[in-house]
Design an enzyme around this catalytic site. Sequence first.
Site, PDB file in Angstrom:
ATOM      1  N   ASP A 155       0.424  -1.371  -0.316  1.00 37.33           N
ATOM      2  CA  ASP A 155       0.182   0.042  -0.328  1.00 37.33           C
ATOM      3  C   ASP A 155       0.903   1.280  -0.035  1.00 37.33           C
ATOM      4  O   ASP A 155       2.182   0.646   0.627  1.00 37.33           O
ATOM      5  CB  ASP A 155      -1.102   0.077   0.962  1.00 37.33           C
ATOM      6  CG  ASP A 155      -1.752   1.073   0.871  1.00 37.33           C
ATOM      7  OD1 ASP A 155      -2.956   1.030   0.967  1.00 37.33           O
ATOM      8  OD2 ASP A 155      -1.630   2.078   1.937  1.00 37.33           O
ATOM      9  N   LYS A 156       0.693   2.009  -0.438  1.00 33.10           N
ATOM     10  CA  LYS A 156       1.034   3.413  -0.680  1.00 33.10           C
ATOM     11  C   LYS A 156       1.113   4.314   0.749  1.00 33.10           C
ATOM     12  O   LYS A 156       3.248   4.546   0.982  1.00 33.10           O
ATOM     13  CB  LYS A 156       0.096   5.157  -1.133  1.00 33.10           C
ATOM     14  CG  LYS A 156       0.555   6.236  -0.615  1.00 33.10           C
ATOM     15  CD  LYS A 156      -0.766   7.253  -0.825  1.00 33.10           C
ATOM     16  CE  LYS A 156      -0.501   8.591  -0.811  1.00 33.10           C
ATOM     17  NZ  LYS A 156      -1.527   9.473  -0.596  1.00 33.10           N
TER      18      LYS A 156
END
Length: 351
Positions: A155-156
């Site tokens: 994820d970011k």
Amino acid sequence: MEDEADSEDLFDVQEILVDPKQSPVRIDKFVTDKLPRISRNRVQNGIRSGSILVDGRPVKPNHKLSPGERITVLLPRHGDREEGLLAEDIPLDIRYEDEAILIVHKPPGMVVHPGVGNPSGTLVNALAHHLRAQDDIPVLPGNDDDRVGLVHRIDKDTSGLLVVAKTDAAMSFLAKQFFDHSIDRTYQALVWGAPDPADGTIDRYIGRHPRLRQIYTVFDEEEAGKHAITHYRTLEDLYYVSLLELKLETGRTHQIRVHMKSIGNPVFQDEKYGGDRIMKGTVYSKFKSFVEGCFALCPRQALHAKSIGFVHPTTREYVHFDSDLPEDMHAALERWRTYVGHRRHNNTLEQ
């Protein structure tokens, strides 16, 4: 696969039953004819990597098929083609690179794939530029889409190591290991409280929340979710928070974050799963100010993909790569160590 993406979503799995009247034919030709969108070279690489099986067993590309045999085809999915993917000269923190693979450390806050609202500035944009800038490096089939050699993702707001395949053969070989869950990946996370027991295994199904569709939750029944297993070990118990080592036996979306919330120890500063508020200790004045200071030091979920180990696609030897905690997690952890050390010395831990 990665904590942040379901491993099953990254692969196409198809089964083909050889017709009873089929005349003898090489498996690579047969599969290419049946699946024309997949090149013969990619099919051959899949066979060599063990991603294409006959009756559950690996074979050679020149294997002659017999009527009634069942072919299983497992190949990494090449996503929808991104028109005009921009190759951008963005600095990359490359920890290792050879002719087949690349190990990159993704900083927190960097999006992995281009998408709505993030057409540029992503890890994929940077990788596209890096790979194409090297004329002696073969370009991975599919480099015009949004994958660029990635067989997993995070994820970011999760930091850490990612492995990138630089050839189609390496892609197939690595993809098979990810699908089989034989990749050895270790995460570290700062979580609220102290898990009880300190070391353990969480074995609960994970699926989309029935009302809040942007998050996931645990279920007791298989029908409502997918099987997920997380092993955790407490590295440091700081009363209010703990530093954990985590290993995934499965790879479900947000697996670590959902599992830790389910046992009452959400990942520190995890906005989606309740870790962005005080979960241990008083909510008053000085302690609240202290926690807010820690949030400011680590303004994202305190989750890091620390290490990765796998069989190298070229040498066929096991390789392992490790990384230190990023600065933001380390800074927050040090601040907790100082605070808890002082409180323990004065016997004033908030209850």
